[in-house]
Design an enzyme around this catalytic site. Structure first.
Site, PDB file in Angstrom:
ATOM      1  N   ARG A 154       0.373  14.869  12.606  1.00  0.00           N
ATOM      2  CA  ARG A 154       0.824  14.605  11.239  1.00  0.00           C
ATOM      3  C   ARG A 154       0.871  15.868  10.378  1.00  0.00           C
ATOM      4  NH1 ARG A 154      -1.456   8.847   9.260  1.00  0.00           N
ATOM      5  NH2 ARG A 154       0.638   8.561   8.516  1.00  0.00           N
ATOM      6  N   CYS A 185      -5.595   8.302   8.830  1.00  0.00           N
ATOM      7  CA  CYS A 185      -5.674   7.779  10.193  1.00  0.00           C
ATOM      8  C   CYS A 185      -5.389   8.893  11.199  1.00  0.00           C
ATOM      9  CB  CYS A 185      -4.643   6.681  10.397  1.00  0.00           C
ATOM     10  SG  CYS A 185      -5.056   5.131   9.624  1.00  0.00           S
ATOM     11  N   ARG A 212      -8.796  -0.235   4.271  1.00  0.00           N
ATOM     12  CA  ARG A 212      -7.944   0.757   3.598  1.00  0.00           C
ATOM     13  C   ARG A 212      -6.595   0.152   3.239  1.00  0.00           C
ATOM     14  NH1 ARG A 212      -6.512   5.403   6.952  1.00  0.00           N
ATOM     15  NH2 ARG A 212      -5.119   5.563   5.187  1.00  0.00           N
ATOM     16  N   LYS A 255       0.838  -1.214   0.000  1.00  0.00           N
ATOM     17  CA  LYS A 255       0.000   0.000   0.000  1.00  0.00           C
ATOM     18  C   LYS A 255       0.865   1.254   0.000  1.00  0.00           C
ATOM     19  CE  LYS A 255      -1.832   1.901   3.929  1.00  0.00           C
ATOM     20  NZ  LYS A 255      -1.623   3.368   3.960  1.00  0.00           N
ATOM     21  N   ASN A 256       1.853   1.280   0.879  1.00  0.00           N
ATOM     22  CA  ASN A 256       2.624   2.521   1.025  1.00  0.00           C
ATOM     23  C   ASN A 256       3.593   2.761  -0.125  1.00  0.00           C
ATOM     24  OD1 ASN A 256       1.267   3.034   3.347  1.00  0.00           O
ATOM     25  ND2 ASN A 256       2.964   2.563   4.733  1.00  0.00           N
ATOM     26  N   ASP A 273       4.227   0.959  11.991  1.00  0.00           N
ATOM     27  CA  ASP A 273       2.997   0.314  11.521  1.00  0.00           C
ATOM     28  C   ASP A 273       2.822  -1.101  12.070  1.00  0.00           C
ATOM     29  OD1 ASP A 273       2.325   2.576  10.134  1.00  0.00           O
ATOM     30  OD2 ASP A 273       2.837   1.801   8.154  1.00  0.00           O
TER      31      ASP A 273
END
Ligand code: UD1
Length: 423
Positions: free
Chosen positions: A122, A117, A402, A22-23, A310
């Site tokens: 952030r 999230c 997600r 995903k990232n 994560d």
């Protein structure tokens, strides 16, 4: 709202194949905006965040085609707007990654402040600091909740940029802005995550001149234009880590295919410290949680190659059941212990003070109603649910969707029973 019902399962056994990361795929998709030519990306996971990114690209004028289940092509002959839509951007923080490419190709980018999230403030100051160093003017309108970057008349100009912390997103965004800038850019104290290297690899295939991705200093020599390219996304090291922990927590025996063991070093090291057997080949890891006692450890999250933030919450779910007392220190995000209250509801003995958690191993967890407060917290609760007595009902599972492709199906293949119900 849909929920997961996780049933107590025996030791997980068998093999599972990890999807594309995903990232990695999100910045790769953003990078396709840098060229008017066709880009083909393979091993694209089917995730909600990928759907959001496809919608964002389409709204910018890209033609996004699904060539097969996990392959897309993106062609952006022209960028029809440099203003991203609030309803799309608000769904996902990674949408900020379109800013660098828009600025590089069109000299302008305006985006609403991003969502995603809720794990800490952030901020995006480092992204903006990078654009500014490349000569862009930044208009940061907090009242109207948007940020705009505008290149000067000569376009972006290469420069040296020092990141106060090695932000993954800022490194990616600045790299994408700098590829078409005049002259040479150096990003110092750059993030070194494997996803940064994957992005640099795609950009170089497109014609960029990037060296040093994966080290502290990335050098980018600007080029006039970029062309199309074909690229396969790297495997998802966080998904791999989640299944490694599933094998450990259920005292199972699972082989995880399509991994780069090098990317998993900190997770492998910590599992071994706890008494879990991990064997690696070139592209697999086999995790044996069924051999001997599992003991406590101390861990601290850090930027890559340190222990990934994560995997902090899934690892904590595991530590809540091992012998002895463990500590976890979260240094990357300031608000990433939201899973603790949910694990406690299930019987875990965890105390937190600031960014430190102390976990005293308990013999059992109990199934109950819990909430996935963010993506990885949700994964942690699924792991806890696999071993908790009875059933665990997890709400807000859209967070989990997600970031994990075919999550339930993959667990079913290992012998776990997770049902998805519409409430
Ligand atoms: C990416 C990952 C996310 C992972 C995180 C850290 C994606 C899509 N997401 O997020 O899963 O948890 O890396 O490995 O790749 N920061 C600033 N100013 C900035 C930018 C960041 O202070 O301008 C701070 C953040 O608040 C945080 C730290 O830097 O405390 C790390 O954030 P960053 O590496 O930027 O994470 P993301 O790129 O958002």
């Amino acid at each position: 709202m849909a929920k997961y019902i996780v049933h107590q399962s025996g030791p997980l056994k068998g093999e599972v194949v990890v999807s594309g990361a995903k990232n990695a795929v999100l910045p790769l998709m953003a990078a396709t905006l840098l060229t008017e030519e066709d880009c083909i990306i393979r091993d694209v996971p089917q995730l909600r965040d990928v759907v959001f990114m496809k919608e964002i690209l389409a709204s910018m004028g890209s033609a996004v085609k699904e060539l097969d289940e996990n392959t897309i092509s993106v062609e952006t002959k022209d960028i029809i707007t440099t203003e991203a839509r609030y309803d799309l951007v608000n769904k996902m923080r990674a949408s900020i990654l379109i800013m660098g490419p828009l600025l590089a190709r069109k000299g302008r980018a305006r985006i609403p402040l991003p969502g995603g999230c809720a794990i800490g403030a952030r901020p995006i100051d480092l992204h903006l600091k990078g654009f500014e160093a490349l000569g862009a003017d930044i208009i940061f309108n907090e009242a109207e909740s948007y940020v705009e970057a505008r290149a000067g008349g000569q376009g972006l100009i290469g420069d040296s940029i020092y990141l106060d912390m090695p932000s993954v997103g800022a490194t990616e965004n600045i790299m994408m802005a700098a590829v078409l800038a005049e002259g040479t850019t150096y990003i110092e104290n750059a993030a070194k995550e494997p996803e940064i290297i994957d992005l640099a690899n795609l950009l170089n295939k497109m014609g960029a001149k990037i060296k040093g991705a994966g080290t502290d200093t990335i050098k980018i020599e600007g080029v006039q234009r970029l062309g199309g390219a074909k690229h396969t996304v790297i495997p998802d090291r966080i998904e791999a880590g989640t299944f490694m922990l599933a094998a450990a927590i259920t005292k199972g025996n699972v082989t995880i295919n399509n991994v780069v063991p090098e990317h998993l070093k900190p997770i492998i090291a910590k599992l071994r410290e706890c008494g879990v057997r991990v064997a690696a080949t070139d592209d697999t890891v086999t995790v044996r949680g069924d051999l001997g006692p599992q003991n406590s450890t101390d861990l601290m999250t850090l930027p890559h190659p340190g222990f990934p933030t994560d995997i902090q919450s899934p690892f904590m779910a595991f530590l809540s059941l091992v012998n002895g007392t463990s500590t976890v220190k979260e240094t990357v995000f300031e608000n990433r212990f939201m899973h603790v209250s949910q694990l406690r509801k299930m019987g875990a003995n965890i105390e937190t003070a600031g960014n430190k958690a102390v976990i005293k191993g308990v013999a059992n967890l109990r199934g109950t109603q819990v909430m996935a407060t963010d993506l990885r917290a949700g994964a942690a609760l699924v792991l806890a649910g696999l071993v908790a007595e009875g059933t665990t009902e997890i709400s807000e599972i859209y967070h989990i969707e997600r970031g994990y492709e075919k999550f339930i199906e993959k667990f079913a293949g290992l012998g776990a029973t997770i049902e998805k119900i519409e409430d």
